[in-house]
Design an enzyme around this catalytic site. Structure first.
Site, PDB file in Angstrom:
ATOM      1  NE  ARG A   1     -33.726 -44.813   2.320  1.00 35.05           N
ATOM      2  CZ  ARG A   1     -32.472 -45.211   2.453  1.00 35.05           C
ATOM      3  NH1 ARG A   1     -32.136 -46.429   2.108  1.00 35.05           N
ATOM      4  NH2 ARG A   1     -31.552 -44.408   2.916  1.00 35.05           N
TER       5      ARG A   1
ATOM      6  CG  PHE B   1     -33.748 -42.137  -2.624  1.00 34.70           C
ATOM      7  CD1 PHE B   1     -32.471 -42.197  -2.133  1.00 34.70           C
ATOM      8  CD2 PHE B   1     -34.742 -41.515  -1.868  1.00 34.70           C
ATOM      9  CE1 PHE B   1     -32.165 -41.660  -0.902  1.00 34.70           C
ATOM     10  CE2 PHE B   1     -34.438 -40.978  -0.628  1.00 34.70           C
ATOM     11  CZ  PHE B   1     -33.148 -41.047  -0.136  1.00 34.70           C
TER      12      PHE B   1
ATOM     13  CE  LYS C   1     -20.167 -28.196   3.002  1.00 36.56           C
ATOM     14  NZ  LYS C   1     -20.626 -28.433   4.377  1.00 36.56           N
TER      15      LYS C   1
ATOM     16  CG  ASP D   1     -20.326 -22.788  -0.530  1.00 39.73           C
ATOM     17  OD1 ASP D   1     -20.933 -22.379   0.478  1.00 39.73           O
ATOM     18  OD2 ASP D   1     -19.085 -22.865  -0.569  1.00 39.73           O
ATOM     19  CG  HIS D   2     -25.251 -22.618   3.321  1.00 44.57           C
ATOM     20  ND1 HIS D   2     -24.359 -23.571   3.708  1.00 44.57           N
ATOM     21  CD2 HIS D   2     -25.390 -21.785   4.378  1.00 44.57           C
ATOM     22  CE1 HIS D   2     -23.970 -23.325   4.954  1.00 44.57           C
ATOM     23  NE2 HIS D   2     -24.585 -22.242   5.390  1.00 44.57           N
TER      24      HIS D   2
ATOM     25  CE  LYS E   1     -24.021 -18.183   5.654  1.00 40.94           C
ATOM     26  NZ  LYS E   1     -24.907 -18.288   6.777  1.00 40.94           N
TER      27      LYS E   1
ATOM     28  CD  GLU F   1     -19.906 -23.687  12.487  1.00 39.00           C
ATOM     29  OE1 GLU F   1     -21.116 -23.891  12.422  1.00 39.00           O
ATOM     30  OE2 GLU F   1     -19.058 -24.432  11.976  1.00 39.00           O
TER      31      GLU F   1
ATOM     32  CG  ASP G   1     -18.287 -29.276   7.724  1.00 39.96           C
ATOM     33  OD1 ASP G   1     -19.190 -29.636   6.940  1.00 39.96           O
ATOM     34  OD2 ASP G   1     -18.517 -28.635   8.772  1.00 39.96           O
TER      35      ASP G   1
ATOM     36  CG  HIS H   1     -18.982 -22.790   3.804  1.00 41.29           C
ATOM     37  ND1 HIS H   1     -19.768 -23.134   2.728  1.00 41.29           N
ATOM     38  CD2 HIS H   1     -19.484 -23.477   4.861  1.00 41.29           C
ATOM     39  CE1 HIS H   1     -20.692 -24.001   3.126  1.00 41.29           C
ATOM     40  NE2 HIS H   1     -20.541 -24.216   4.410  1.00 41.29           N
TER      41      HIS H   1
ATOM     42  CE  LYS I   1     -18.903 -27.896  12.982  1.00 38.94           C
ATOM     43  NZ  LYS I   1     -20.151 -27.302  12.476  1.00 38.94           N
TER      44      LYS I   1
END
Ligand code: BG6
Length: 540
Positions: A69, A113, A178, A207-208, A212, A246, A266, A271, A371
Site C-alpha cells: 500500500r 488490496f 500461517k 508451515d515453514h 527446514k 526461544e 502460534d 510446528h 518465549k
C-alpha cells in the site's frame, strides 16, 4: 519430476544422477507477493528468492511483483529489499553485482488490496509484465499480509480473473501464510472460502518448519534406515519430548499479533504438531504428497485427550515476567509494546498427550514451547525404556542397590553410575544434527556405566550451508510439489485437537500470570506433566 519422484526413481535405479542443481523451476513464472513491505518479505522471502536465483534454480525468465500500500517506485523497493537482506546477514558486500542483476526481475506495484477496484489495474500491469518478459501466465500468489485479508484477496484475484480455478495451464497457485484460522470454525470457514475459488492442488498452506532440512531429515532418518524405525513404538519408547524454546520475546511490534494468538496457536497447532506427526506417522506408501499427508492426518486424528476435559491436568500454560536473558535485563510480557497490560495470553505451553494407535498407545508425548526461555533450542527426543532386566544398578554408599530414592537427586553418584535410558535426539536447531546417548562401560576395574553420545552434526558431515526453509518451500511451490505444505484436512484436524483446549481456557478464571521469569525454563508446574516418565524435562 517432483523431488520425491526423483528420489524414488533413483532408489529404483531408473534414472541417472540429475545434473546440478537437480531441481529447477523449468517454466517461466510471475511470483506476486501481497504484503511486500512487511517483515516476512524483507527478512525471508526476498533473500530466499535471491539465493535460489543465484543457485541457478530458476531455469527460465521470471518476474517478482511486490504489492503493497505504500507509495514507492521499483528502485526504492529494490534498495529497501537489499538493505533488509544485508541487515539480516543474507547478503554481503561481494553480492552487490549479483543482486543488481537479480533485482532487474523485481518490481513494485502500489495498490490497496482491500479495495476491489484496485485489482483491475493490477491485472493490467501484471499482464503487461508477462507479455514484455514472455512469461506465459504461470502465477504464484504469495499471501504474506495480515491474515484477515486472506479471504478478500483470494476472492478478488478470482473476480479479476487473475486466479483461475478451472485451468491447469498456465498454472495458478496461492501460498497462504500461517496462521490459517484462529480455531476450528475460522479455519474451516477460511478453507471453504478459499476452495470456492481455487482447487485444493492450487493452495499451498505454509508451515515453514516443514522446509527446514532437519525436519525433512526426520523422514529420511526413519524410513531411509532399517535399524531405527523398528524401535519407534510402545515396546521400546518410554516417552517422546518435543521442545521449541526461544529466547526472543516481542521484538518490535510482534506483540500486536502475538497477544491475540498465544503459544498454543502460534507454534503448537502447526510446528509442534507437525513435528509430532512426522515422528509418529507410519511409513507412507510413497514420498508423494498424498501418501505423506494421509499418514500425518492419521496421527493428528488419533491424538488424545480430545475433549478439553480436565485440561489443567495435561496442559500447563505460562507467561513470562521480567528477568534476565543473555545477561541483560528484559521486560515482562505485559510490559512489551502492543501487549495488553493485563494480558492473559500464554507465552509458554506444555502438554502431555498421547497418540492412540497400535504403535504408540500408552506412550506419553510431551510438548513444550515458550518465549523468553533460557536457551533457543528446537529438538525432538525419543527416550527409550530401560532394558527388561536391570543388570546394571548402582550401589549406594552403604551397599544397598540404588533405586533412585537415595536422595542424591538426578545426578546420583552412588557407588557405580546407573545405566541411563538411551535417548535419540533430533536437533532441529541450532547445532543441527542427531545424537544417540547410551550407556558404556567406564574404563577401570569396577563395572561402572557412564552415559556417552554418538553425534551426527550437519556442519561436520556436509560441507554445504543448510538452505533456509523458505528457499525450499518457495522452490517447491513454484514447481508444484505440495509434499512439504499442509493439506486442508491436516490443518483442520490439528485445530480439532487444539480448539477444545482454547475453549476450556476461555471458561476458566484468568490465570495467575506471570508465572515464570524470563530466562528460566518456564513454570515449575510443567514438571508434574512428566510424572511416571523415566526422566525430567530435558535440560539444555
Ligand atoms: C513462527 C512463530 O511461526 O515461528 C514465531 O510465529 C516463532 O513466534 C517462529 O518465533 C520461530 O521460527 P524459527 O524458524 O526461528 O524457529
Amino acid at each position: 519430476m517432483a523431488v520425491s519422484e526423483i528420489i524414488q526413481a533413483k532408489a529404483a535405479g531408473q534414472v541417472e544422477p540429475p545434473p546440478s542443481p537437480p531441481v529447477q523451476v523449468a517454466e517461466p513464472f510471475a511470483l506476486i507477493i501481497f504484503g511486500a513491505t512487511g517483515a516476512l518479505t524483507h527478512s525471508k522471502l526476498l533473500p530466499a528468492l535471491f539465493s535460489l536465483w543465484r543457485g541457478d534454480f530458476f531455469g527460465s525468465p521470471f518476474v517478482i511483483v511486490g504489492v503493497g500500500r505504500r507509495d514507492k517506485n521499483d528502485n526504492q523497493f529494490r534498495d529497501e529489499l537489499r538493505e533488509a537482506a544485508e541487515a539480516h546477514g543474507r547478503m554481503h558486500a561481494g553480492d552487490r553485482e549479483a543482486w543488481e542483476r537479480f533485482a532487474g526481475n523485481v518490481v513494485y506495484h502500489r495498490a490497496d488490496f482491500t479495495a476491489a477496484d484496485s485489482y483491475g489495474k493490477f491485472a493490467e500491469r501484471l499482464e503487461a509484465l508477462e507479455k514484455e518478459r514472455g512469461l506465459g501466465g504461470n502465477r504464484l500468489f504469495y499471501l504474506a499480509t495480515d491474515p484477515d485479508r486472506f479471504p478478500l484477496i483470494v476472492e478478488q484475484l478470482a473476480a479479476a480473473n487473475l486466479a483461475r480455478r478451472e485451468a491447469d495451464r498456465p498454472w495458478t497457485r496461492v501460498v497462504i501464510e500461517k496462521p490459517f484460522g484462529k480455531d476450528l470454525a475460522s479455519a474451516r470457514a477460511l478453507d471453504e472460502h478459499v476452495l470456492r475459488f481455487l482447487r485444493e492442488e492450487q493452495v499451498f498452506r505454509i508451515d515453514h518448519y516443514l522446509g527446514k532440512e532437519t525436519v525433512q531429515n526426520l523422514l529420511s532418518f526413519r524410513f531411509g534406515n532399517a535399524i531405527f524405525d523398528p524401535l519407534f513404538n510402545n515396546r521400546y519408547v518410554d516417552h517422546v519430548q518435543i521442545t521449541m524454546a526461544e529466547v526472543g520475546g516481542m521484538e518490535g511490534r510482534r506483540g500486536a499479533y502475538y497477544d491475540g494468538a498465544g503459544a498454543l496457536r502460534d507454534v503448537v497447532q502447526n510446528h509442534l504438531l507437525q513435528l509430532l506427526a512426522l515422528v509418529a506417522m507410519e511409513p507412507p506408501a510413497s514420498l508423494g504428497a498424498k501418501d505423506v499427508h494421509d499418514e500425518k492426518v492419521k496421527v493428528l486424528r488419533n491424538l488424545v485427550p480430545r475433549d478439553g476435559q480436565e485440561v489443567n491436568r495435561w496442559v500447563v500454560r505460562g507467561q513470562y515476567g521480567a528477568g534476565t536473558v543473555d545477561g541483560r535485563p528484559v521486560l515482562a510480557y505485559r510490559e512489551e509494546e502492543a501487549v495488553a497490560r493485563n494480558s492473559a495470553t500464554e507465552t509458554y505451553v506444555a502438554l502431555r498427550l498421547g497418540v492412540d494407535t497400535w504403535r504408540w498407545a500408552g506412550v506419553p508425548f510431551l510438548l513444550r514451547a515458550g518465549k523468553r526461555l533460557g536457551r533457543g533450542v528446537t529438538e525432538v527426543a525419543i527416550e527409550f525404556k530401560q532394558p527388561p532386566l536391570r543388570l546394571f544398578t548402582a550401589v549406594t554408599q552403604n551397599g544397598n542397590l540404588c533405586d533412585r530414592t537415595c536422595n542424591c537427586g538426578a545426578d546420583c553418584r552412588c557407588g557405580i553410575a546407573h545405566a541411563e535410558p538411551s535417548v535419540l535426539a533430533f536437533r532441529i536447531q541450532p547445532d543441527e544434527g542427531i545424537s544417540l546417548s547410551f550407556s558404556a562401560k567406564e574404563p577401570g576395574m569396577q563395572l561402572a556405566l557412564q552415559p556417552v553420545r554418538m553425534d551426527f552434526l550437519y556442519g561436520k558431515s556436509f560441507r554445504q550451508v543448510l538452505p533456509e526453509a523458505y528457499e525450499r518451500l518457495l522452490l517447491d511451490a513454484l514447481r508444484g510439489d505440495a509434499t512439504l505444505f499442509m493439506r486442508s484436512d491436516e490443518v483442520t484436524t490439528a485445530w480439532e485437537f487444539i480448539t477444545p483446549i482454547l475453549e476450556a481456557w476461555q471458561g476458566q478464571p484468568a490465570p495467575d500470570f506471570p508465572n515464570y521469569a524470563a530466562g528460566s525454563w518456564g513454570p515449575v508446574e510443567a514438571d508434574r506433566l512428566m510424572s511416571g516418565c523415566q526422566r525430567e524435562w530435558r535440560q539444555f
